[in-house]
Design a protein around this motif. Structure first.
Motif, PDB file in Angstrom:
ATOM      1  N   VAL A  41       0.850  -1.193   0.000  1.00 15.56           N
ATOM      2  CA  VAL A  41       0.000   0.000   0.000  1.00 15.56           C
ATOM      3  C   VAL A  41       0.886   1.244   0.000  1.00 15.56           C
ATOM      4  O   VAL A  41       1.763   1.371   0.864  1.00 15.56           O
ATOM      5  CB  VAL A  41      -0.924   0.012   1.232  1.00 15.56           C
ATOM      6  CG1 VAL A  41      -1.752   1.284   1.279  1.00 15.56           C
ATOM      7  CG2 VAL A  41      -1.832  -1.216   1.223  1.00 15.56           C
ATOM      8  N   PRO A  42       0.700   2.132  -0.979  1.00 13.53           N
ATOM      9  CA  PRO A  42       1.555   3.332  -1.033  1.00 13.53           C
ATOM     10  C   PRO A  42       1.202   4.329   0.067  1.00 13.53           C
ATOM     11  O   PRO A  42       0.120   4.293   0.646  1.00 13.53           O
ATOM     12  CB  PRO A  42       1.243   3.916  -2.413  1.00 13.53           C
ATOM     13  CG  PRO A  42      -0.159   3.459  -2.696  1.00 13.53           C
ATOM     14  CD  PRO A  42      -0.274   2.088  -2.078  1.00 13.53           C
ATOM     15  N   GLY A  43       2.155   5.197   0.365  1.00  6.95           N
ATOM     16  CA  GLY A  43       1.898   6.278   1.310  1.00  6.95           C
ATOM     17  C   GLY A  43       2.050   5.916   2.769  1.00  6.95           C
ATOM     18  O   GLY A  43       1.719   6.714   3.647  1.00  6.95           O
ATOM     19  N   ARG A  44       2.544   4.698   3.068  1.00 10.26           N
ATOM     20  CA  ARG A  44       2.738   4.325   4.466  1.00 10.26           C
ATOM     21  C   ARG A  44       3.929   5.094   5.041  1.00 10.26           C
ATOM     22  O   ARG A  44       4.989   5.201   4.424  1.00 10.26           O
ATOM     23  CB  ARG A  44       3.007   2.829   4.586  1.00 10.26           C
ATOM     24  CG  ARG A  44       1.829   1.961   4.204  1.00 10.26           C
ATOM     25  CD  ARG A  44       0.853   1.817   5.350  1.00 10.26           C
ATOM     26  NE  ARG A  44       1.378   0.951   6.378  1.00 10.26           N
ATOM     27  CZ  ARG A  44       0.770   0.714   7.538  1.00 10.26           C
ATOM     28  NH1 ARG A  44      -0.374   1.327   7.804  1.00 10.26           N
ATOM     29  NH2 ARG A  44       1.279  -0.097   8.420  1.00 10.26           N
ATOM     30  N   GLU A  45       3.763   5.608   6.244  1.00  9.43           N
ATOM     31  CA  GLU A  45       4.848   6.346   6.882  1.00  9.43           C
ATOM     32  C   GLU A  45       5.918   5.388   7.384  1.00  9.43           C
ATOM     33  O   GLU A  45       5.649   4.248   7.713  1.00  9.43           O
ATOM     34  CB  GLU A  45       4.290   7.151   8.065  1.00  9.43           C
ATOM     35  CG  GLU A  45       3.236   8.172   7.672  1.00  9.43           C
ATOM     36  CD  GLU A  45       2.674   8.876   8.887  1.00  9.43           C
ATOM     37  OE1 GLU A  45       3.371   8.938   9.911  1.00  9.43           O
ATOM     38  OE2 GLU A  45       1.535   9.351   8.803  1.00  9.43           O
ATOM     39  N   GLY A  46       7.130   5.874   7.448  1.00 14.97           N
ATOM     40  CA  GLY A  46       8.197   5.074   8.025  1.00 14.97           C
ATOM     41  C   GLY A  46       8.038   4.971   9.538  1.00 14.97           C
ATOM     42  O   GLY A  46       7.294   5.727  10.162  1.00 14.97           O
ATOM     43  N   TRP A  47       8.762   4.041  10.142  1.00 12.99           N
ATOM     44  CA  TRP A  47       8.664   3.824  11.582  1.00 12.99           C
ATOM     45  C   TRP A  47      10.020   4.000  12.210  1.00 12.99           C
ATOM     46  O   TRP A  47      11.008   3.386  11.784  1.00 12.99           O
ATOM     47  CB  TRP A  47       8.123   2.440  11.893  1.00 12.99           C
ATOM     48  CG  TRP A  47       8.254   2.047  13.336  1.00 12.99           C
ATOM     49  CD1 TRP A  47       9.124   1.150  13.873  1.00 12.99           C
ATOM     50  CD2 TRP A  47       7.485   2.539  14.443  1.00 12.99           C
ATOM     51  NE1 TRP A  47       8.956   1.062  15.239  1.00 12.99           N
ATOM     52  CE2 TRP A  47       7.953   1.907  15.613  1.00 12.99           C
ATOM     53  CE3 TRP A  47       6.439   3.476  14.545  1.00 12.99           C
ATOM     54  CZ2 TRP A  47       7.411   2.159  16.871  1.00 12.99           C
ATOM     55  CZ3 TRP A  47       5.908   3.723  15.811  1.00 12.99           C
ATOM     56  CH2 TRP A  47       6.384   3.075  16.936  1.00 12.99           C
ATOM     57  N   TYR A  48      10.078   4.851  13.217  1.00 16.19           N
ATOM     58  CA  TYR A  48      11.296   5.039  13.992  1.00 16.19           C
ATOM     59  C   TYR A  48      10.972   4.727  15.443  1.00 16.19           C
ATOM     60  O   TYR A  48      10.070   5.323  16.026  1.00 16.19           O
ATOM     61  CB  TYR A  48      11.818   6.469  13.863  1.00 16.19           C
ATOM     62  CG  TYR A  48      12.936   6.786  14.831  1.00 16.19           C
ATOM     63  CD1 TYR A  48      14.200   6.224  14.660  1.00 16.19           C
ATOM     64  CD2 TYR A  48      12.719   7.622  15.917  1.00 16.19           C
ATOM     65  CE1 TYR A  48      15.231   6.495  15.542  1.00 16.19           C
ATOM     66  CE2 TYR A  48      13.743   7.907  16.811  1.00 16.19           C
ATOM     67  CZ  TYR A  48      14.991   7.343  16.624  1.00 16.19           C
ATOM     68  OH  TYR A  48      16.001   7.609  17.503  1.00 16.19           O
ATOM     69  N   MET A  49      11.683   3.772  16.016  1.00  9.09           N
ATOM     70  CA  MET A  49      11.426   3.352  17.387  1.00  9.09           C
ATOM     71  C   MET A  49      12.197   4.262  18.336  1.00  9.09           C
ATOM     72  O   MET A  49      13.382   4.048  18.612  1.00  9.09           O
ATOM     73  CB  MET A  49      11.852   1.892  17.591  1.00  9.09           C
ATOM     74  CG  MET A  49      11.483   1.313  18.938  1.00  9.09           C
ATOM     75  SD  MET A  49       9.722   0.978  19.079  1.00  9.09           S
ATOM     76  CE  MET A  49       9.594   0.473  20.786  1.00  9.09           C
ATOM     77  N   GLU A 186       0.778  10.342  15.191  1.00  7.93           N
ATOM     78  CA  GLU A 186       1.868   9.376  15.140  1.00  7.93           C
ATOM     79  C   GLU A 186       1.361   7.977  15.459  1.00  7.93           C
ATOM     80  O   GLU A 186       0.338   7.797  16.133  1.00  7.93           O
ATOM     81  CB  GLU A 186       2.965   9.763  16.140  1.00  7.93           C
ATOM     82  CG  GLU A 186       3.587  11.122  15.839  1.00  7.93           C
ATOM     83  CD  GLU A 186       4.596  11.535  16.900  1.00  7.93           C
ATOM     84  OE1 GLU A 186       4.627  10.874  17.963  1.00  7.93           O
ATOM     85  OE2 GLU A 186       5.325  12.512  16.688  1.00  7.93           O
ATOM     86  N   PHE A 187       2.096   6.965  14.996  1.00  6.69           N
ATOM     87  CA  PHE A 187       1.738   5.585  15.290  1.00  6.69           C
ATOM     88  C   PHE A 187       1.916   5.304  16.784  1.00  6.69           C
ATOM     89  O   PHE A 187       2.790   5.888  17.438  1.00  6.69           O
ATOM     90  CB  PHE A 187       2.608   4.615  14.483  1.00  6.69           C
ATOM     91  CG  PHE A 187       2.199   4.457  13.058  1.00  6.69           C
ATOM     92  CD1 PHE A 187       1.079   3.716  12.732  1.00  6.69           C
ATOM     93  CD2 PHE A 187       2.932   5.044  12.041  1.00  6.69           C
ATOM     94  CE1 PHE A 187       0.693   3.559  11.404  1.00  6.69           C
ATOM     95  CE2 PHE A 187       2.561   4.901  10.711  1.00  6.69           C
ATOM     96  CZ  PHE A 187       1.426   4.150  10.400  1.00  6.69           C
ATOM     97  N   PRO A 188       1.121   4.405  17.345  1.00  4.18           N
ATOM     98  CA  PRO A 188       1.265   4.086  18.777  1.00  4.18           C
ATOM     99  C   PRO A 188       2.550   3.332  19.064  1.00  4.18           C
ATOM    100  O   PRO A 188       3.063   2.600  18.219  1.00  4.18           O
ATOM    101  CB  PRO A 188       0.030   3.219  19.071  1.00  4.18           C
ATOM    102  CG  PRO A 188      -0.328   2.609  17.755  1.00  4.18           C
ATOM    103  CD  PRO A 188       0.002   3.654  16.729  1.00  4.18           C
ATOM    104  N   MET A 189       3.062   3.524  20.259  1.00  4.86           N
ATOM    105  CA  MET A 189       4.216   2.771  20.736  1.00  4.86           C
ATOM    106  C   MET A 189       3.735   1.449  21.333  1.00  4.86           C
ATOM    107  O   MET A 189       2.572   1.320  21.718  1.00  4.86           O
ATOM    108  CB  MET A 189       4.959   3.587  21.794  1.00  4.86           C
ATOM    109  CG  MET A 189       5.633   4.832  21.265  1.00  4.86           C
ATOM    110  SD  MET A 189       7.169   4.476  20.383  1.00  4.86           S
ATOM    111  CE  MET A 189       8.323   4.351  21.757  1.00  4.86           C
ATOM    112  N   PRO A 190       4.619   0.469  21.448  1.00  2.32           N
ATOM    113  CA  PRO A 190       4.241  -0.775  22.118  1.00  2.32           C
ATOM    114  C   PRO A 190       3.867  -0.522  23.578  1.00  2.32           C
ATOM    115  O   PRO A 190       4.186   0.528  24.146  1.00  2.32           O
ATOM    116  CB  PRO A 190       5.507  -1.629  22.023  1.00  2.32           C
ATOM    117  CG  PRO A 190       6.320  -1.005  20.951  1.00  2.32           C
ATOM    118  CD  PRO A 190       5.992   0.449  20.950  1.00  2.32           C
ATOM    119  N   ALA A 191       3.210  -1.482  24.173  1.00  2.00           N
ATOM    120  CA  ALA A 191       2.720  -1.316  25.534  1.00  2.00           C
ATOM    121  C   ALA A 191       3.854  -1.368  26.557  1.00  2.00           C
ATOM    122  O   ALA A 191       4.801  -2.146  26.424  1.00  2.00           O
ATOM    123  CB  ALA A 191       1.691  -2.392  25.856  1.00  2.00           C
TER     124      ALA A 191
END
Length: 345
Positions: A41-49, A186-191
């Motif tokens: 799927v195009p347009g997905r944001e990158g992920w930085y932990m 922003e995407f959620p962080m792990p629990a």
């Protein structure tokens, strides 16, 4: 061919033509610039932990879990085995009184109407009476009155919190962080969670395989004669390490992972249920022993009132999950998402 068959064939033909039309419009990929290939799927944001505030990175690795010295108690419940741990983050210090106070205040402001004030005050508020009831004929009144509430103890580890309350704190902390991240798009962080027993021991050793203590082997004093942790070094000589009870977090040298007080100060709740035979029962990759019917939960690290044996990285102990003690606190862990490049550790 009957009328029903003709109608079915006509319907399939119409769907086929419609599909070709949509593909031509780019709605089914053919005209979207992917050449008809599955490219995601195009347009997905990158992920930085990002490293969470107040936490340290613990890189993935393999170590020998288990006793690092003589089994003084002859318990035979912690034989050595090789275990691999995935990357995770762990709190740099134990959760302090002031950090826990933020949690209690938020719960009273936001959740009293749903959970009830009685639940908050009776189930997750620190039990300050532990300073009186844990020790016979002990003048614990000043500690009971001041330890949690007075600013003098803000940076001391919270105690009087049971296993269940520690897990509620971790859940609230997760929701608190991810609510903010959601508001920022922003995407959620792990629990946040309690560390597993294996994670705790791996983190405590700080990369020193078979190390007896977080700082190495085999002594509890440094070359200048200073104690390396807050514990009970003699028969009643509590103050030899500089504190009669708990001490401020982060006062002693950290281990090689940058973690403070992995031995001494307060014992720490782990996720695992306690089982004397759990070592051969769990897997050798990120082992965790779950048993909801078992009320005993693992505690690790020893405390200000314990002898040096309980400070050893391989010593196992437990307490009942609904028990509150003047010598048990906790810290949180968080799973690292993705394969580590090593640069973030």
């Amino acid at each position: 061919m009957n009328n029903k068959g003709v109608l079915k064939k006509l319907t399939l033909s119409i769907l086929f033509v419609a599909t070709l039309f949509l593909e031509g419009c780019g709605l089914f990929g053919g005209g979207a610039g992917d050449g008809g290939n599955v490219v995601g799927v195009p347009g997905r944001e990158g992920w930085y932990m990002a490293t969470p505030y107040g936490m340290r990175s613990v890189p993935a690795g393999t170590f020998h879990m288990g006793q690092a010295d003589e089994d003084v108690a002859a318990s035979q419940i912690n034989f050595n085995r090789q275990v691999t741990i995935g990357g995770f983050y762990m709190d740099e210090t134990e959760i302090t009184n002031n950090e826990y106070r933020q949690f209690i205040q938020r719960m009273l402001e936001d959740s009293a109407s749903t959970l009830g004030r009685d639940y908050i005050m009776n189930e997750i508020y620190p039990d300050t009476t532990v300073w009186m009831k844990d020790f016979t004929n002990h003048m614990g009144d000043p500690m009971q009155e001041y330890y949690y509430m007075h600013p003098a103890f803000d940076d001391y580890p919270v105690v009087g919190v049971n296993w269940e309350a520690a897990k509620v704190f971790a859940q609230w902390r997760t929701d608190y962080l991810n609510s903010y991240r959601e508001s920022m798009g922003e995407f959620p962080m792990p629990a946040f969670r309690l560390p597993s027993e294996a994670e705790w021991e791996y983190a405590a050793r700080g990369g020193r395989d078979m190390a007896k203590y977080p700082w190495g082997n085999p002594y509890i004093r440094n070359a200048k004669g200073c104690m390396l942790a807050n514990f009970k070094p003699g028969r009643g000589n509590y103050y030899d390490d500089g504190y009669a009870y708990t001490g401020q977090v982060g006062e002693y040298f950290p281990n090689d992972f940058g973690l403070y007080d992995m031995s001494g100060n307060v014992s720490e709740w782990c996720e695992d249920a306690f089982n004397p035979a759990s070592v051969p029962l769990v897997w050798d990759l990120n082992p965790t022993f779950f048993d909801e019917s078992e009320p005993r939960k693992v505690i690790r690290g020893g405390s200000w009132k314990d002898i040096a044996y309980y400070l050893e990285t391989g010593t196992r102990a437990y307490e009942h999950k609904d028990s509150t003690r003047a010598y048990i606190g906790f810290r949180c862990a968080m799973t690292y998402l993705g394969r580590s490049s090593g640069a973030e550790f």
